[in-house]
Design a protein around this motif. Structure first.
Motif, PDB file in Angstrom:
ATOM      1  N   TRP A   1     -17.937 -30.124  15.441  1.00 52.97           N
ATOM      2  CA  TRP A   1     -17.149 -31.171  14.767  1.00 52.97           C
ATOM      3  C   TRP A   1     -18.100 -31.974  13.896  1.00 52.97           C
ATOM      4  O   TRP A   1     -18.998 -32.667  14.380  1.00 52.97           O
ATOM      5  CB  TRP A   1     -16.455 -32.067  15.792  1.00 52.97           C
ATOM      6  CG  TRP A   1     -16.006 -33.407  15.278  1.00 52.97           C
ATOM      7  CD1 TRP A   1     -16.365 -34.625  15.780  1.00 52.97           C
ATOM      8  CD2 TRP A   1     -15.118 -33.688  14.177  1.00 52.97           C
ATOM      9  NE1 TRP A   1     -15.763 -35.646  15.080  1.00 52.97           N
ATOM     10  CE2 TRP A   1     -14.992 -35.101  14.074  1.00 52.97           C
ATOM     11  CE3 TRP A   1     -14.427 -32.891  13.269  1.00 52.97           C
ATOM     12  CZ2 TRP A   1     -14.201 -35.711  13.112  1.00 52.97           C
ATOM     13  CZ3 TRP A   1     -13.645 -33.506  12.302  1.00 52.97           C
ATOM     14  CH2 TRP A   1     -13.528 -34.899  12.237  1.00 52.97           C
ATOM     15  N   ASN A   2     -17.908 -31.872  12.571  1.00 52.25           N
ATOM     16  CA  ASN A   2     -18.722 -32.584  11.588  1.00 52.25           C
ATOM     17  C   ASN A   2     -17.834 -33.604  10.883  1.00 52.25           C
ATOM     18  O   ASN A   2     -17.007 -33.238  10.047  1.00 52.25           O
ATOM     19  CB  ASN A   2     -19.314 -31.595  10.583  1.00 52.25           C
ATOM     20  CG  ASN A   2     -20.173 -32.280   9.542  1.00 52.25           C
ATOM     21  OD1 ASN A   2     -20.763 -33.329   9.793  1.00 52.25           O
ATOM     22  ND2 ASN A   2     -20.251 -31.685   8.360  1.00 52.25           N
TER      23      ASN A   2
ATOM     24  N   PRO B   1     -20.268 -36.562  15.971  1.00 51.53           N
ATOM     25  CA  PRO B   1     -20.372 -35.095  16.014  1.00 51.53           C
ATOM     26  C   PRO B   1     -20.496 -34.592  17.450  1.00 51.53           C
ATOM     27  O   PRO B   1     -21.048 -35.271  18.322  1.00 51.53           O
ATOM     28  CB  PRO B   1     -21.661 -34.811  15.237  1.00 51.53           C
ATOM     29  CG  PRO B   1     -21.979 -36.059  14.490  1.00 51.53           C
ATOM     30  CD  PRO B   1     -21.417 -37.181  15.287  1.00 51.53           C
TER      31      PRO B   1
ATOM     32  N   HIS C   1     -25.700 -33.689   5.811  1.00 53.41           N
ATOM     33  CA  HIS C   1     -26.110 -32.555   6.629  1.00 53.41           C
ATOM     34  C   HIS C   1     -26.766 -31.478   5.766  1.00 53.41           C
ATOM     35  O   HIS C   1     -26.439 -31.298   4.584  1.00 53.41           O
ATOM     36  CB  HIS C   1     -24.932 -31.974   7.415  1.00 53.41           C
ATOM     37  CG  HIS C   1     -23.734 -31.610   6.583  1.00 53.41           C
ATOM     38  ND1 HIS C   1     -22.847 -32.548   6.083  1.00 53.41           N
ATOM     39  CD2 HIS C   1     -23.256 -30.398   6.177  1.00 53.41           C
ATOM     40  CE1 HIS C   1     -21.893 -31.942   5.411  1.00 53.41           C
ATOM     41  NE2 HIS C   1     -22.115 -30.645   5.434  1.00 53.41           N
TER      42      HIS C   1
ATOM     43  N   TYR D   1     -20.919 -37.532   6.850  1.00 60.21           N
ATOM     44  CA  TYR D   1     -22.221 -37.272   7.456  1.00 60.21           C
ATOM     45  C   TYR D   1     -23.046 -36.431   6.491  1.00 60.21           C
ATOM     46  O   TYR D   1     -22.590 -35.406   5.992  1.00 60.21           O
ATOM     47  CB  TYR D   1     -22.070 -36.508   8.771  1.00 60.21           C
ATOM     48  CG  TYR D   1     -22.225 -37.377   9.996  1.00 60.21           C
ATOM     49  CD1 TYR D   1     -23.451 -37.484  10.644  1.00 60.21           C
ATOM     50  CD2 TYR D   1     -21.150 -38.098  10.499  1.00 60.21           C
ATOM     51  CE1 TYR D   1     -23.595 -38.293  11.763  1.00 60.21           C
ATOM     52  CE2 TYR D   1     -21.283 -38.898  11.616  1.00 60.21           C
ATOM     53  CZ  TYR D   1     -22.516 -38.986  12.242  1.00 60.21           C
ATOM     54  OH  TYR D   1     -22.652 -39.786  13.347  1.00 60.21           O
TER      55      TYR D   1
ATOM     56  N   TYR E   1     -14.650 -38.482  20.214  1.00 60.82           N
ATOM     57  CA  TYR E   1     -15.420 -37.896  19.110  1.00 60.82           C
ATOM     58  C   TYR E   1     -14.688 -38.008  17.771  1.00 60.82           C
ATOM     59  O   TYR E   1     -15.279 -38.422  16.769  1.00 60.82           O
ATOM     60  CB  TYR E   1     -15.752 -36.436  19.427  1.00 60.82           C
ATOM     61  CG  TYR E   1     -16.567 -36.300  20.687  1.00 60.82           C
ATOM     62  CD1 TYR E   1     -17.936 -36.553  20.700  1.00 60.82           C
ATOM     63  CD2 TYR E   1     -15.960 -35.956  21.895  1.00 60.82           C
ATOM     64  CE1 TYR E   1     -18.686 -36.458  21.860  1.00 60.82           C
ATOM     65  CE2 TYR E   1     -16.697 -35.854  23.067  1.00 60.82           C
ATOM     66  CZ  TYR E   1     -18.057 -36.114  23.042  1.00 60.82           C
ATOM     67  OH  TYR E   1     -18.784 -36.026  24.202  1.00 60.82           O
TER      68      TYR E   1
END
Length: 362
Positions: free
Chosen positions: A281-282, A91, A288, A286, A85
């Motif tokens: 976990w970002n 994510p 969002h 990304y 990941y």
């Protein structure tokens, strides 16, 4: 976007655009970064209009996108997290990873009001950062949230003000899950009422987000789909979705696919519903959007890893390092002190605020 019944987190769906389409938009994006969105568009408006006509036709032919739930993992080892990941920028929800942390067991709105209600804070408008900021106290913000009329307070610098709260986290666990290079680390607390939200945006920071009180819904889109977001650019490191309608930017929680947001119907995304004790976990860059489901407290543990960011997106990392007003190091330093300060800095109002407070900007 049509909801998918599949629970498989198929990362092959991360991009709906071909490489050539992403490359062409990247050129527009870089131009906008240096000259501003309005001038950039005026210089390339015929080319861009043709680009988006062709892109819409291409995506329509491929059909509607899907929204897949982000994978949830229990008891995931550090080794597997990092290998799959973290390394790949995927994510994941680490289910109940923080359920035994003190923050999850003892924090509440009344807890913060009793302990730190007199804290003087600044609340920037995340939806339109150029709007007037609010200088108030934590108690007043919490009172507003309790009555259902309060502002969503983002980036409360709890550990900057009260470092003893590091004991409320498993800091050893957090350090074990981050990159080997971790600069400008910070803990940012988010306090908000029911249905308050943060519109679509992206950042170059890594983020392990812990849900502490209440619940929170996330929508995420891979940075390969930035052409659909089409952020308004300038020489800043903060990127947000533009207001193309009076109602604001595209809102995935109340999706309206009418023009000019029709392209969102054809891109894939991911969603996560966080409950107390969950850690999301970002990865960097990304896109969002986040909405509170009831009264909510969450904490973002963030850090900057330059080489990792470059691996995730060479273009956006390069553009960030070519920001000079303010330079990236100053933006990150200011964000570490208080995430609200970065919006004041980028709109030229930080000196004004700090002078009122009797402080000096570094």
């Amino acid at each position: 976007m049509a909801k998918s019944q599949s629970s498989q987190n198929d990362m092959s769906l991360k991009s709906n655009l071909q490489f050539s389409q992403r490359l062409q938009y990247g050129i527009y994006h870089a131009l906008d970064h240096f000259v501003g969105s309005e001038k950039g568009f005026s210089l390339t408006k015929n080319s861009r209009r043709r680009y988006y006509r062709n892109l819409l036709a291409y995506l329509k032919e491929r059909g509607e996108g899907q929204v897949l739930p982000i994978e949830r993992r229990s008891n995931l080892s550090v080794k597997e997290f990092k290998a799959h990941y973290l390394k790949k920028g995927i994510p994941v929800v680490l289910e109940n990873a923080a359920k035994d942390w003190s923050c999850v067991k003892k924090w509440s709105f009344s807890y913060f009001k009793e302990l730190h209600g007199e804290d003087e804070i600044v609340v920037a408008d995340q939806e339109k950062i150029e709007n007037e900021y609010l200088h108030t106290t934590l108690a007043e913000v919490i009172d507003g949230i309790n009555t259902g009329n309060g502002r969503y307070y983002r980036f409360y610098p709890l550990l900057q003000k009260h470092p003893e709260h590091i004991l409320d986290f498993d800091y050893k666990w957090l350090k074990a899950h981050r990159n080997s290079t971790a600069l400008f680390e910070s803990f940012q607390v988010f306090l908000g009422g029911d249905k308050t939200l943060t519109p679509i945006h992206s950042a170059n920071l890594c983020n392990l987000f812990t849900q502490v009180v209440g619940e929170k819904q996330w929508y995420l889109y891979h940075h390969h789909n930035t052409a659909i977001i089409d952020p308004k650019m300038g020489k800043k490191i903060y990127r947000s979705a533009p207001h193309k309608k009076p109602s604001g930017p595209f809102n995935p929680f109340q999706a309206d696919y009418s023009s000019p947001y029709e392209l969102f119907r054809y891109i894939n995304g991911f969603t996560a519903h966080l409950k107390p004790g969950d850690v999301l976990w970002n990865p960097p860059f990304y896109w969002h959007a986040v909405q509170n489901q009831g009264m909510s407290i969450g904490v973002g543990y963030r850090w900057f890893s330059p080489f990792y960011c470059f691996k995730i997106s060479a273009l956006y990392s390069l553009l960030d390092f070519l920001v000079f007003d303010p330079p990236i190091w100053k933006s990150l330093k200011v964000a570490k002190e208080d995430g609200n300060f970065i919006h004041l800095l980028e709109t030229g109002r930080l000196e004004e605020y700090l002078s009122k407070k009797g402080k000096k900007a570094n």
